[in-house]
Write an enzyme that holds these catalytic residues in place. Structure first.
Site, PDB file in Angstrom:
ATOM      1  N   SER A 152     -25.456   4.077   0.920  1.00 53.63           N
ATOM      2  CA  SER A 152     -25.630   5.166   1.009  1.00 53.63           C
ATOM      3  C   SER A 152     -23.412   5.222   1.238  1.00 53.63           C
ATOM      4  CB  SER A 152     -25.662   6.046   2.566  1.00 53.63           C
ATOM      5  OG  SER A 152     -26.832   7.077   2.496  1.00 53.63           O
ATOM      6  N   HIS A 192     -22.981  10.583   7.961  1.00 53.23           N
ATOM      7  CA  HIS A 192     -23.993   9.870   8.127  1.00 53.23           C
ATOM      8  C   HIS A 192     -23.818   8.226   8.152  1.00 53.23           C
ATOM      9  CE1 HIS A 192     -25.199   8.932   3.933  1.00 53.23           C
ATOM     10  NE2 HIS A 192     -25.980   8.377   4.525  1.00 53.23           N
ATOM     11  N   ASP A 227     -20.837  15.966   4.320  1.00 47.18           N
ATOM     12  CA  ASP A 227     -20.873  13.803   4.317  1.00 47.18           C
ATOM     13  C   ASP A 227     -19.864  13.822   3.819  1.00 47.18           C
ATOM     14  OD1 ASP A 227     -22.363  12.060   5.464  1.00 47.18           O
ATOM     15  OD2 ASP A 227     -23.896  12.189   3.517  1.00 47.18           O
TER      16      ASP A 227
END
Length: 659
Positions: free
Chosen positions: A601, A457, A504
């Site tokens: 992230s 992502h 992910d």
């Protein structure tokens, strides 16, 4: 953007991980790497997720199974869900493959002989009269053909020279070996096998060598004096050798053979081979993965009684003097501190463990292997060469300045900031910052060569929009060790689901330097983290670390790289129900005191094994707000994607073991 030069001096090594000590636990528990803010950045770490839609050293005995407790009731063997998997020595999620094998999709597969190391090895004579360059090569051949291929160590291999043989006396079960004489290639020595190290693993090998695929029914002995009475005195040799086998061998020639000695009044080894037709029906203490029955008290003792090691793979505790790895595998007592890792995390080689039975270890050291080359030494050399091809998981001993951080607006200089512990400028050497259009919203981890791992992502299939920053400390300003590298390619997992954050994970391939076969200049402030191949390498409650420039408790992004300790959490499905998918894992604290958040992230969750080697265990992915009690952070489990990673990067780039 041009790449910066390096200017860093080497002093002492700084460690990324610190253990929680008494008196400091409360401090670390108050560390909060991030909290959800009202404004979500473009690469928000914690997205809004849709709601859920609904041989012992004592004398061996014949393993005659009698009425025994079921494996479920045995205090050593289990748990049942592990036993149902029929795990064996080939199950490389739990054990190492041999140097002549490679771990593919959780199973050890035979290599081609030419893939074996060629340095510092000893030639081997084959039974086919050929000379092989190494023990690894001839074992690779045996692995592929499932037949004995080795005769002995040496280079005199013509058909006119003697070869290794063994025999089992039909009446007494006495085991004899015929070993070519190293000093005279045309001759060989007839010897018996001393009982000292004889166990079921070795008995299995000699029976398999003689056409019994399930190995031995027992490993026993007979007093030598009972053989040499009356007219039979001259029928038996007066010398014996001790032999120790791991269990994977196809012939006693492949086992560790110790110097011969006079038998005197000692005992010598015997074996009775296993015959399925002679086993009592419905009376099986433990059924091996290969169908063989062994006594229940021969399981979990570090000795391969089954012949496929399935009796040692699922153990709650170990019998006698065997050592239990955290993965539930029992290894032989001689595996402790023998210079070769047997437990995935290296626990058997850790200095915190002493040999289980020091007296037995000392007796074993008295045996010498000067007369015969040691296969164990050859294997250890092979593994060392294979492992040296990849340097990862150990930070360089670079200078890590004790820099104080100024708190904006106060003028007060402090050693830590709200929400986490500031890293030292070159402390976390595999941490990278992923820059998109001059903005850093995500992190990642350098795994060596030209490869970086991040969250799917965090990226999109537009390499020119991204740059990777190495050795960055302050988020908005480079330091003298910072290197900025363009991106050549971005490979997002083909089954990544943006709505559920399933799969992910993404690989970022770096551009190579002009006219060079590497992507960044040598930099002592940059090290690769290791990629784990097994999801069993680290267990729940293991303390690991997270790092990033994510938001802090006051809602602002951190200005310097922060890190904190977190614990691995088991059974995360209980928190997230059907939102928790395969390939995900949880870490943090259930009270929400330590967590990762927006801006972290793609960053690394790194765990350290017993020998101090660091592995990229997780990638910061998503969660239920930041630091929310009862909802720990969710990470992509890197080991789950090992096969996908190595298909893109190649073997040498990602695996230190099982390569």
């Amino acid at each position: 953007m041009s790449r910066r030069g390096k200017g860093v001096t080497l002093q002492h090594r700084e460690f990324l991980f610190v253990s929680m000590k008494p008196g400091k636990a409360s401090l670390l528990l108050l560390l909060l790497l991030v909290i959800r803010s009202e404004t979500i950045p473009q690469r928000a770490h914690f997205p809004t997720i849709p709601p859920s839609t609904t041989a012992p050293t004592q004398e061996p005995t014949t393993p005659t199974p009698t009425t025994a407790p079921s494996p479920e009731a045995d205090k050593f063997l289990g748990p049942p869900e592990c036993l149902e998997k029929k795990l064996t020595r080939a199950s490389c999620d739990l054990v190492f493959c041999s140097p002549w094998e490679r771990c593919i999709e959780g199973q050890c597969s035979c290599k081609l002989p030419y893939l074996c190391p060629m340095e510092n090895v000893t030639p081997v004579c084959g039974r086919d009269h050929r000379t092989y360059r190494s023990y690894c090569q001839v074992m690779a051949l045996s692995c592929r053909t499932r037949r004995p291929a080795m005769s002995h160590f040496g280079e005199h291999c013509s058909e006119h020279n003697q070869k290794f043989e063994s025999s089992i006396d039909r009446d007494t079960g006495l085991v004899r070996v015929f070993i070519p004489d190293p000093s005279s290639p045309g001759d060989r020595q007839e010897l018996l096998v001393c009982w000292k190290l004889w166990d079921m693993a070795a008995a299995n090998v000699v029976c398999k060598e003689h056409g019994k695929p399930l190995g031995a029914a027992n490993a026993h002995y007979v007093p030598y004096n009972a053989l040499t009475t009356g007219h039979r005195t001259k029928l038996f040799p007066g010398n014996c050798v001790s032999i120790h086998c791991q269990g994977y061998e196809t012939s006693l020639a492949e086992c560790l053979i110790y110097d011969k000695g006079a038998i005197g009044g000692r005992k010598v080894a015997t074996a009775t081979c296993y015959e399925p037709s002679l086993q009592p029906e419905g009376d099986c203490g433990f059924k091996c993965a290969n169908g063989k029955c062994v006594s229940l008290n021969h399981t979990c003792d570090g000795v391969d009684s089954c012949g496929d090691r399935s009796d040692e793979m699922c153990c709650k505790k170990c019998r006698r003097d065997a050592f239990r790895c955290k993965t539930g595998v029992c290894v032989h007592k001689k595996a402790l501190h023998d210079g070769q890792m047997d437990c995935l995390d290296g626990e058997d080689e850790s200095t915190k463990h002493e040999p289980v039975n020091k007296k037995s270890q000392e007796q074993h050291r008295l045996l010498k292997t000067s007369e015969y080359v040691s296969p164990k030494t050859e294997t250890r050399t092979n593994r060392k060469q294979l492992e040296s091809k990849l340097q990862c998981g150990i930070p360089n001993a670079t200078t890590v300045n004790d820099v104080e951080v100024e708190t904006r607006g106060t003028g007060i200089r402090v050693k830590r900031v709200v929400g986490g512990v500031p890293a030292k400028p070159t402390q976390i050497q595999w941490q990278i910052a992923l820059e998109e259009h001059r903005k850093v919203d995500c992190g990642g981890a350098y795994i060596g060569g030209c490869w970086v791992i991040t969250a799917a992502h965090c990226v999109r299939p537009n390499p020119s929009a991204f740059k990777v920053k190495f050795s960055l400390w302050k988020k908005t300003r480079a330091q003298n060790t910072t290197d900025i590298v363009p991106v050549e390619d971005i490979r997002i997992h083909p089954r990544y689901n943006a709505s559920s954050y399933e799969n992910d994970i993404a690989l970022v391939k770096l551009e190579k330097l002009p006219y060079k076969d590497k992507c960044l200049e040598d930099n002592p402030a940059v090290s690769a983290v290791c990629v784990p191949w097994s999801t069993h390498l680290f267990q729940p409650n293991h303390t690991c670390s997270i790092s990033g420039w994510g938001r802090t408790a006051d809602g602002r992004a951190a200005q310097v790289l922060l890190w904190a300790n977190v614990s691995l959490i088991n059974d995360c499905q209980r928190f997230y129900k059907d939102r928790f998918k395969p390939g995900m894992m949880c870490a943090g604290d259930l009270d929400g005191s330590v967590d990762s958040c927006q801006g972290d992230s793609g960053g690394p969750l790194v765990c350290e094994d017993e020998l101090g080697v660091s592995y990229l265990w997780g990638i910061v992915s998503w969660g239920e707000r930041c630091g929310q009690p009862g909802f720990p952070g969710v990470y992509t489990q890197v080991a789950h994607y090992f096969e996908w990673i190595r298909l893109h990067t190649g073997w040498p780039a990602v695996t230190k073991f099982n390569s």
